[in-house]
Design a protein around this motif. Structure first.
Motif: not given
Length: 313
Positions: A160, A162, A167, A238
């Motif tokens: 991930a 973010l 994110a 996303s």
């Protein structure tokens, strides 16, 4: 040059500061962090800078489990300062046990991915670009480990990237990402799609979910990171971060025991909130412990990233 896992050789670079992890327990002597790749490891994301309207607190835990000879999972999570604010990069990798070198592959993928993500963000890449750069760096690092034909270390990958607004998760294999809502568990969801025989058979309409999951081939992965892997471009998803919640990255040693998003959310302690770093750490421990209590037949790794408004925002 092949990168040895921390449990075999502690001379890997720290994902946080880049210095060699030369301590006897693979702990970085410069910043004190201990990478995953050992029987049990825990880490807590450094505190965010003051002033952000939305903050991310994070923690990760990995454990060998009760039945595996060694821990072939790895994880890392770092906070990167950029010109537009803090960005968090988190990675979980699971070594493929059916080929030699799984622990080496997962450790190398994590270390290189985090370093590549930091460099990409510092160089001005946006979240989508940085996520792609991070995944491709992990792919190339694992591919470079193969000493010869038929001897390719392999791992799965979920990551991930973010910031305070968006994110991006990316994945190859059957390590998963979840969005968990502890206050309303029924709103929780799986964010990734397994690269596995069962998932592909269900998606193709060949068999139903129950029959696919009961098949001996159910958990055979169809995509992975390795020199001999087919189609290893990571998939991405996303979304805008406009609500409070908890992003979970985990290996199949966790979700095989607790696959349902609502069950995972309900298993989190009440203190798993974006305002309590200790509570987020306790939440990651709780999910790994739940997998171990249910049998712990595999290595179990979980990263939690709690997202929400900063105190007083």
């Amino acid at each position: 040059m092949p990168i040895e896992p921390a449990s075999v050789s502690p001379s890997v670079s720290c994902g946080a500061c880049g210095e060699p992890t030369t301590g006897e327990d693979a702990r970085c002597e410069a910043c004190g962090r201990r990478p995953a790749g050992v029987e049990h490891a825990e880490d807590v994301l450094e505190s965010p800078d003051a002033g952000a309207a939305l903050i991310v607190l994070g923690a990760g835990v990995t454990d060998r489990g009760h039945r595996r000879r060694r821990n072939e999972d790895a994880f890392d999570l770092v906070r990167v300062a950029t010109d537009t604010g803090d960005v968090v990069v988190a990675v979980v990798c699971d070594g493929v046990a059916s080929v030699p070198g799984g622990a080496t592959a997962s450790r190398a993928a994590c270390d290189v991915a985090v370093a590549a993500g930091r460099e990409a963000l510092a160089g001005g890449q946006d979240l989508d670009e940085a996520a792609a750069t991070t995944a491709d760096a992990a792919r190339r690092a694992v591919a470079a480990l193969a000493p010869g034909a038929g001897q390719a270390p392999a791992c799965t990958y979920v990551a991930a990237v973010l910031d305070a607004e968006r994110a991006v998760v990316s994945w190859v294999g059957d390590s998963r990402a979840y969005w968990l809502c502890p206050a309303t568990p029924e709103d929780s969801a799986v964010l990734t799609e397994d690269d596995s025989w069962a998932a592909e058979m269900v998606a193709a309409g060949v068999v139903g979910a129950a029959d696919a999951l009961s098949d001996p081939r159910a958990h055979v992965i169809t995509r992975w990171l390795a020199a001999d892997a087919p189609d290893v471009v990571a998939r991405h998803r996303s979304w805008a971060l406009d609500d409070t919640g908890v992003l979970l990255l985990c290996s199949d040693g966790v979700w095989n025991h607790l696959p349902d998003p609502a069950v995972l959310a309900a298993a989190l302690p009440q203190a798993t909130t974006p305002t309590d770093a200790d509570g987020v750490h306790a939440g990651a421990l709780a999910l790994v412990d739940a997998a171990l209590d249910d049998g712990g037949h595999d290595n179990a790794t979980a990263i939690l990233l709690a997202v929400g408004p900063a105190p007083g925002a």
